[in-house]
Scaffold this motif. Sequence first.
Motif, PDB file in Angstrom:
ATOM      1  N   GLU A   1       0.820  -1.209   0.000  1.00  0.00           N
ATOM      2  CA  GLU A   1       0.000   0.000   0.000  1.00  0.00           C
ATOM      3  C   GLU A   1       0.857   1.263   0.000  1.00  0.00           C
ATOM      4  OE1 GLU A   1      -3.925   1.120   2.430  1.00  0.00           O
ATOM      5  OE2 GLU A   1      -2.137   1.073   3.713  1.00  0.00           O
ATOM      6  N   VAL A   2       2.020   1.212   0.650  1.00  0.00           N
ATOM      7  CA  VAL A   2       2.859   2.414   0.754  1.00  0.00           C
ATOM      8  C   VAL A   2       4.010   2.396  -0.253  1.00  0.00           C
ATOM      9  CG1 VAL A   2       2.284   2.793   3.184  1.00  0.00           C
ATOM     10  CG2 VAL A   2       4.267   1.364   2.603  1.00  0.00           C
ATOM     11  N   MET A   3       4.015   1.421  -1.155  1.00  0.00           N
ATOM     12  CA  MET A   3       5.116   1.317  -2.122  1.00  0.00           C
ATOM     13  C   MET A   3       5.259   2.580  -2.999  1.00  0.00           C
ATOM     14  SD  MET A   3       7.711  -0.283  -3.341  1.00  0.00           S
ATOM     15  CE  MET A   3       7.672  -2.040  -2.940  1.00  0.00           C
ATOM     16  N   PRO A   4       4.150   3.158  -3.548  1.00  0.00           N
ATOM     17  CA  PRO A   4       4.337   4.369  -4.374  1.00  0.00           C
ATOM     18  C   PRO A   4       5.002   5.519  -3.606  1.00  0.00           C
ATOM     19  CG  PRO A   4       2.164   3.424  -4.732  1.00  0.00           C
ATOM     20  CD  PRO A   4       2.746   2.693  -3.563  1.00  0.00           C
ATOM     21  N   LEU A   5       4.583   5.737  -2.375  1.00  0.00           N
ATOM     22  CA  LEU A   5       5.187   6.791  -1.569  1.00  0.00           C
ATOM     23  C   LEU A   5       6.638   6.441  -1.217  1.00  0.00           C
ATOM     24  CD1 LEU A   5       4.989   9.461  -0.077  1.00  0.00           C
ATOM     25  CD2 LEU A   5       3.901   8.256   1.845  1.00  0.00           C
ATOM     26  N   ALA A   6       6.893   5.155  -0.960  1.00  0.00           N
ATOM     27  CA  ALA A   6       8.255   4.718  -0.646  1.00  0.00           C
ATOM     28  C   ALA A   6       9.182   4.953  -1.835  1.00  0.00           C
ATOM     29  CB  ALA A   6       8.253   3.235  -0.258  1.00  0.00           C
ATOM     30  N   ARG A   7       8.714   4.655  -3.043  1.00  0.00           N
ATOM     31  CA  ARG A   7       9.521   4.897  -4.242  1.00  0.00           C
ATOM     32  C   ARG A   7       9.807   6.389  -4.411  1.00  0.00           C
ATOM     33  NH1 ARG A   7      12.212   0.443  -5.779  1.00  0.00           N
ATOM     34  NH2 ARG A   7      10.822  -1.348  -6.152  1.00  0.00           N
ATOM     35  N   TYR A   8       8.823   7.189  -4.085  1.00  0.00           N
ATOM     36  CA  TYR A   8       9.000   8.637  -4.175  1.00  0.00           C
ATOM     37  C   TYR A   8      10.129   9.083  -3.232  1.00  0.00           C
ATOM     38  CZ  TYR A   8       7.957  13.594  -3.532  1.00  0.00           C
ATOM     39  OH  TYR A   8       8.052  14.969  -3.435  1.00  0.00           O
ATOM     40  N   PHE A   9      10.106   8.578  -2.001  1.00  0.00           N
ATOM     41  CA  PHE A   9      11.155   8.938  -1.035  1.00  0.00           C
ATOM     42  C   PHE A   9      12.527   8.446  -1.510  1.00  0.00           C
ATOM     43  CE2 PHE A   9       7.760   9.000   2.437  1.00  0.00           C
ATOM     44  CZ  PHE A   9       7.755  10.375   2.519  1.00  0.00           C
ATOM     45  N   GLN A  10      12.553   7.256  -2.087  1.00  0.00           N
ATOM     46  CA  GLN A  10      13.824   6.714  -2.568  1.00  0.00           C
ATOM     47  C   GLN A  10      14.416   7.603  -3.662  1.00  0.00           C
ATOM     48  OE1 GLN A  10      13.738   3.052  -4.848  1.00  0.00           O
ATOM     49  NE2 GLN A  10      15.637   2.325  -3.880  1.00  0.00           N
ATOM     50  N   GLN A  11      13.551   8.102  -4.542  1.00  0.00           N
ATOM     51  CA  GLN A  11      14.022   8.989  -5.609  1.00  0.00           C
ATOM     52  C   GLN A  11      14.626  10.278  -5.049  1.00  0.00           C
ATOM     53  OE1 GLN A  11      10.646   9.537  -8.180  1.00  0.00           O
ATOM     54  NE2 GLN A  11      10.632   7.387  -8.861  1.00  0.00           N
ATOM     55  N   ARG A  12      14.185  10.666  -3.858  1.00  0.00           N
ATOM     56  CA  ARG A  12      14.730  11.858  -3.213  1.00  0.00           C
ATOM     57  C   ARG A  12      15.997  11.535  -2.422  1.00  0.00           C
ATOM     58  NH1 ARG A  12      10.145  15.835  -3.089  1.00  0.00           N
ATOM     59  NH2 ARG A  12      11.362  17.172  -1.703  1.00  0.00           N
TER      60      ARG A  12
ATOM     61  N   MET B   1      -2.300   6.725  -2.908  1.00  0.00           N
ATOM     62  CA  MET B   1      -2.290   5.940  -4.142  1.00  0.00           C
ATOM     63  C   MET B   1      -3.307   6.543  -5.123  1.00  0.00           C
ATOM     64  SD  MET B   1      -2.185   2.015  -2.654  1.00  0.00           S
ATOM     65  CE  MET B   1      -1.913   1.277  -4.268  1.00  0.00           C
ATOM     66  N   GLY B   2      -3.101   6.300  -6.402  1.00  0.00           N
ATOM     67  CA  GLY B   2      -4.077   6.703  -7.404  1.00  0.00           C
ATOM     68  C   GLY B   2      -3.970   8.160  -7.827  1.00  0.00           C
ATOM     69  N   LYS B   3      -5.076   8.684  -8.329  1.00  0.00           N
ATOM     70  CA  LYS B   3      -5.123  10.015  -8.920  1.00  0.00           C
ATOM     71  C   LYS B   3      -4.716  11.098  -7.917  1.00  0.00           C
ATOM     72  CE  LYS B   3      -8.281  13.206 -11.254  1.00  0.00           C
ATOM     73  NZ  LYS B   3      -9.678  13.460 -11.658  1.00  0.00           N
ATOM     74  N   ASP B   4      -3.858  12.006  -8.380  1.00  0.00           N
ATOM     75  CA  ASP B   4      -3.403  13.168  -7.605  1.00  0.00           C
ATOM     76  C   ASP B   4      -2.649  12.810  -6.328  1.00  0.00           C
ATOM     77  OD1 ASP B   4      -4.565  14.896  -9.478  1.00  0.00           O
ATOM     78  OD2 ASP B   4      -6.502  14.828  -8.436  1.00  0.00           O
ATOM     79  N   ALA B   5      -2.230  11.538  -6.195  1.00  0.00           N
ATOM     80  CA  ALA B   5      -1.466  11.151  -5.003  1.00  0.00           C
ATOM     81  C   ALA B   5      -0.135  11.893  -4.944  1.00  0.00           C
ATOM     82  CB  ALA B   5      -1.224   9.636  -4.991  1.00  0.00           C
ATOM     83  N   ASP B   6       0.332  12.382  -6.120  1.00  0.00           N
ATOM     84  CA  ASP B   6       1.612  13.089  -6.138  1.00  0.00           C
ATOM     85  C   ASP B   6       1.568  14.365  -5.298  1.00  0.00           C
ATOM     86  OD1 ASP B   6      -0.232  13.961  -8.084  1.00  0.00           O
ATOM     87  OD2 ASP B   6       1.337  15.087  -9.113  1.00  0.00           O
ATOM     88  N   GLN B   7       0.366  14.960  -5.126  1.00  0.00           N
ATOM     89  CA  GLN B   7       0.251  16.138  -4.268  1.00  0.00           C
ATOM     90  C   GLN B   7       0.587  15.789  -2.816  1.00  0.00           C
ATOM     91  OE1 GLN B   7      -3.390  18.432  -4.710  1.00  0.00           O
ATOM     92  NE2 GLN B   7      -3.709  17.579  -6.774  1.00  0.00           N
ATOM     93  N   VAL B   8       0.101  14.640  -2.399  1.00  0.00           N
ATOM     94  CA  VAL B   8       0.390  14.178  -1.035  1.00  0.00           C
ATOM     95  C   VAL B   8       1.865  13.849  -0.912  1.00  0.00           C
ATOM     96  CG1 VAL B   8      -0.177  12.476   0.739  1.00  0.00           C
ATOM     97  CG2 VAL B   8      -1.953  13.272  -0.841  1.00  0.00           C
ATOM     98  N   HIS B   9       2.399  13.168  -1.913  1.00  0.00           N
ATOM     99  CA  HIS B   9       3.814  12.794  -1.890  1.00  0.00           C
ATOM    100  C   HIS B   9       4.697  14.040  -1.776  1.00  0.00           C
ATOM    101  CE1 HIS B   9       2.857   8.814  -4.210  1.00  0.00           C
ATOM    102  NE2 HIS B   9       2.203   8.923  -3.076  1.00  0.00           N
ATOM    103  N   ASP B  10       4.375  15.068  -2.574  1.00  0.00           N
ATOM    104  CA  ASP B  10       5.189  16.286  -2.559  1.00  0.00           C
ATOM    105  C   ASP B  10       5.111  16.989  -1.202  1.00  0.00           C
ATOM    106  OD1 ASP B  10       6.044  15.931  -5.153  1.00  0.00           O
ATOM    107  OD2 ASP B  10       4.497  17.212  -6.040  1.00  0.00           O
ATOM    108  N   ALA B  11       3.916  17.017  -0.626  1.00  0.00           N
ATOM    109  CA  ALA B  11       3.744  17.688   0.667  1.00  0.00           C
ATOM    110  C   ALA B  11       4.542  16.973   1.754  1.00  0.00           C
ATOM    111  CB  ALA B  11       2.264  17.745   1.037  1.00  0.00           C
ATOM    112  N   ILE B  12       4.437  15.656   1.767  1.00  0.00           N
ATOM    113  CA  ILE B  12       5.174  14.882   2.773  1.00  0.00           C
ATOM    114  C   ILE B  12       6.670  14.948   2.485  1.00  0.00           C
ATOM    115  CG2 ILE B  12       5.525  12.596   3.767  1.00  0.00           C
ATOM    116  CD1 ILE B  12       2.906  13.833   4.575  1.00  0.00           C
TER     117      ILE B  12
END
Length: 723
Positions: free
Chosen positions: A495-506, A698-709
Motif C-alpha cells: 500500500e505504501v510502495m508508491p510513496l516509498a519509491r517517491y522517497f527513494q528517488q529523493r 495511491m491513485g489520482k493526484d497522489a503526487d500532491q500528497v507525496h510532494d507535501a510529505i
Amino acid sequence: MNTFAYRTTGLLIKALYSVSNARINLHDKENIPDASVIFVINHFTRIETFLMPYLIYKTTKVPVWSLADHKLFRGTFGNYLEKVGAVSIKNPSRDRLIVKTLLTGEAKWIIFPEGRMVKNQKIVEKGRHMISYAGGKHPPHTGPATLALRTEFYRRRILTLAKSNNAEAERLLELFQIQSVDAIRDKQTYIVPVNITYYPIRAQENILSKLAVSLVDNIPERVVEEMMTEGAMLLSGVDIDIRFGSPIDITQYLEKEPVKRDICTTEPFEFDDPIRAKRYLRRNAVKIMQTYMDSIYRMTTVNHDHLFASILRSLPFRKIDDMDLRRRAFWVASQNLDRAGIYLHNSFDTDQTHLISDDRYKKYRDFMTVAIDKGVVRKKNGQLIKNAAKFSNVLDFHRIRIDNPISVMANAVEPLKHLQRFIRKISFLPSFWVRHRVVKMLISRELKQYDNDYQLYYHTEESKDKHIGQPFLLKGRSRDLGIVLIHGYMAAPAEVMPLARYFQQRGYWVYAPRLKGHGTAPEDLATRSYQEWVRSVDTGYAIVRNICRRVVVGGFSTGGGLALELASRNPRIAGTFAISPPLRLHHLFSKLVPTVNSLNRLLERVHIGNVSNGFLENKPEHPEINYLRNPISGVRELERLMRFLLDRLPTIEMPAMVVQAQGDPVVDPKGAKEIFEKIGSENKAYLLLNFQRHNIIMGKDADQVHDAIGSFVDRCHKLRSAR
C-alpha cells in the motif's frame, strides 16, 4: 528443632514478603529427590539464611537444618537459631549430628559451600573456583561432599555389618542414636545444587538502614551496607530466581576397593578415627565439590544487567558509543542463549528490540544510571568514557555492592563459559560489523515470520500474492536520514510502495514493516492485538536506526497512528507524519464494536456460538491489497490504539505533520484535526486536501500528497542537520 519457632519463621517470611514487593520464582522443584539431601547454595545475601529453609520445608514437608556462623549464637537470637534448626559451625558434635539426621532422613540440610557471603560474586580465578573475601582467598569448601560421603559410607557399613557382624552394627547404631537398621535401610544421600539470583541489585538508603543507624550506636559499617543493599532489594522489589539442579548421587563415589574394604571390615573404629580409604574419599570430595560448584553457577539466571556489565567490561576501547553498547547487548540477547543451556530471566521472554528502539522497559536506562552514578562510565560529548579501573577487584569487600555493583554484576556470570566466549567475541568486533549484522538479522527475522504466517493462514480465495504483504527495504543515496513508512489497517506494505519509491528517488532509505496479522488473511488479523502492531513498528524503527543516523517515521491511516505512538516514546526521532489517522471513523459498526464483542463473549459462555462469525464485509478502494472481510476484534484493537495514543500526543516534541482528505468516507476529518491540536510540538503542520477518498497516497493526484510529505521530510532533514 522447635516446631513453633519454625512456623513462626514462616509467618515472619510471609509477612516480610507481603510488604516487600519481592517476587520469588522457584524453578525445577522436581529435582529434589525424596531422600536424604544436602542443599548446597550460593551465598550472596543474608536473605538466603532465613528464606531457603522455609521454602524447602514448604516444598518437601521435611525439616531443614543449616549451619551458621558461631558468632551468631549469642543471646536471644542465638537461642532462636537453635530452635529453628541452625547448628553452629564450631559445635563439636556438628558432623555426627548431620550424618545421623541424614541417615534417618529426619532432616535435610543447607550448607553454603563458599563458607561465607560472597558479596563481590567473584568465585572464578584463572579458570578455577576461588572465593574472594575480605580476608583473602580460598577454594570452596568440600564439607558438604565429605558429609554426604560419610553418610553413605556409614549407611553401607551398618547395613553390611548387620548381616555379618551384628555387634559392630549395634555399636554404630548406638553411636548415632538410631533405634534400628530399618530406620536407614531404604534411604539414600544426594547433594542438590541450588542457585539464587537477584535482579535488580540496587543499594541505597532505605527505611531499614535508616532505622538501624538511628537506633543502634556504633553500628558496624558492614551491617549498614547489608541493610542498604538487601533492604533496598526487598523494599523496592526484586526478582528472586531459585533453581534446583540435578541431584548428585553419592553412592557412585564409594565404589573403589579401599573404600569397600573399610565398609566391610569388622574391625571397629570411631567416628573421627582415620581410615585407610581416607585419601580416596578426600579425592572424591574434591570431585564432588567441583561438580556442585559448576552446577550452582551454571544455573545463574542471566538478566540484562549481567549482559550490559559483562559487555562493558569486555569492550577493548575506552570511548564507547551509547547505541553501540545497546546494539551489542541486543545481539547477545537474540542468540537463543537458552538453547546453549543458559538460564534467562523472564524479561527475555519477549522480543528484545526495545533495547535498540525506545528502551521502553528502562533496562538500559536503569543500568546506565547506576554505572554513571558509581563512576564506572561518564558521559562526554555524547560518548561514554569507561573507567577500566572500576572492574578490578581491589575494592573494599564489604562495600563493593554499594560502591561498584557493576563489577558485581559482571562477576556473577563469569563462570558461564559459553556466555563469556560469546560476549568476548562480540565485544571485539568492529561497530560497523555489529550494526550490519543486527540489520540483517532483523530483516531476516521479519521475512521468516511473514513466511510462517502466510503459510499458516493462507486462504485460496482471499490471500493476495505473497509479495503484497512482504516487508521491504529501499536503499537511498545517503545514510544521513531514513524513513519508516507504515501501512494501514487491513492493508499491507504494498500500500505504501508508491510513496516509498517517491522517497527513494529523493535519496532516502525507506523501510516498510508488515504489521502483524496483515498481508495474510483476515483470520490472522482477528488474533492480533495492537501491541503486536506496535512491536512490528519498533522493529522497523530499529532497522532504519541502525542504517541511518536520523529517522523520520510516518504512515497512512492506522499506520499514521502507530507512527505517532512511536514518536511519543522516542524523542530521538527526527520527525513524524500521519496521513488520515483514524481517531474517529464514519462507519456505524465502529461504534457498535464494544457491544458486539460483549455479545459474542456472552454467547460463547453459553455455547451458542458467534452470532456474526466475528467478521464484517469490507469493500476497499484497493481490493488487490486490502482484506475483503473486517474482523470485529481488529476494529476493537484499532479503537484501543487510538484511545491509548490520545493521551500521549502532548509528549511529541519533534516536527510533526498531519494530512487529511476533506471528503474521507472512512475517517472523520475532525479526528485528524483533534490529533493535530493535541500534538505537543511547536513545529507542526496540518494539511487538509480536497480529496473525496480515504487512500490518498495511491491513485489520482497522489503526487500532491507525496510532494507535501516529501517537503516536510526535507525540512526535518535540514533542521536536524543544522543542529
